[in-house]
Design an enzyme around this catalytic site. Sequence first.
Site, short mmCIF file in Angstrom:
data_model
loop_
_atom_site.label_atom_id
_atom_site.label_comp_id
_atom_site.label_asym_id
_atom_site.label_seq_id
_atom_site.Cartn_x
_atom_site.Cartn_y
_atom_site.Cartn_z
N ASP A 24 0.81 -1.22 0.00
CA ASP A 24 0.00 0.00 0.00
C ASP A 24 0.85 1.28 0.00
OD1 ASP A 24 0.85 0.12 2.72
OD2 ASP A 24 -0.96 -0.93 3.36
N GLU B 282 1.47 -6.55 6.10
CA GLU B 282 2.86 -6.05 6.13
C GLU B 282 3.82 -7.02 5.44
OE1 GLU B 282 3.58 -3.12 6.99
OE2 GLU B 282 1.72 -2.59 8.03
#
Length: 191
Positions: A34, A56
């Site tokens: 992102d 993550e």
Amino acid sequence: MKKKIILILSIFFIGINLVSAKETVKFSACVDGDTIKVLVGKEEKTIRMLAVDTPESVHPTKGVEYYGKEASEYTCNKVKNAKKIEIEYDDNSDKTDKYDRLLVWVFTDGTLLQKDLVSNGYAKIAYLYDDYKYTSTLEKEQESASAKNIGIWNEDAKNEYNKENNITTENKNASTSVKEVNNYTTKDIIV
């Protein structure tokens, strides 16, 4: 008098178009699912995609989460191979976060990247602090991806990954509602 009215109306409509205008940028570097780096003019800027969160893959303390590498690779491939990358600020969001990253909608070859991430199960909707421009589009895509159990929505695959990597899921599913954070801005919260 007619010329003045036409001039005023022209300025007004030009101003409206500039508010939500897309800006073309150049790819600079991949960060994760992102977050990317782009050149805005000659200056390198970090972009944190608005309204989505991917697992993550490079976080210094969280390690690699389920589907983090896949999300990162997907985003990197999309931006590296795009003929055109555009960003669009949302009138209802801060322009930057507390890390001075740009908070924007990202378009690769005319397609909203956040929509692709959500529809393919690489991201979930997150960090909504107002009524953002493309929220309803993302909500439809997330509902579909979740119903199909693809990507981050595949709980069996996620549990197996977590088991193989000795990851406990305590508080992993915790979420914060807009009501709980309405004293904060996007700048305060996005990580």
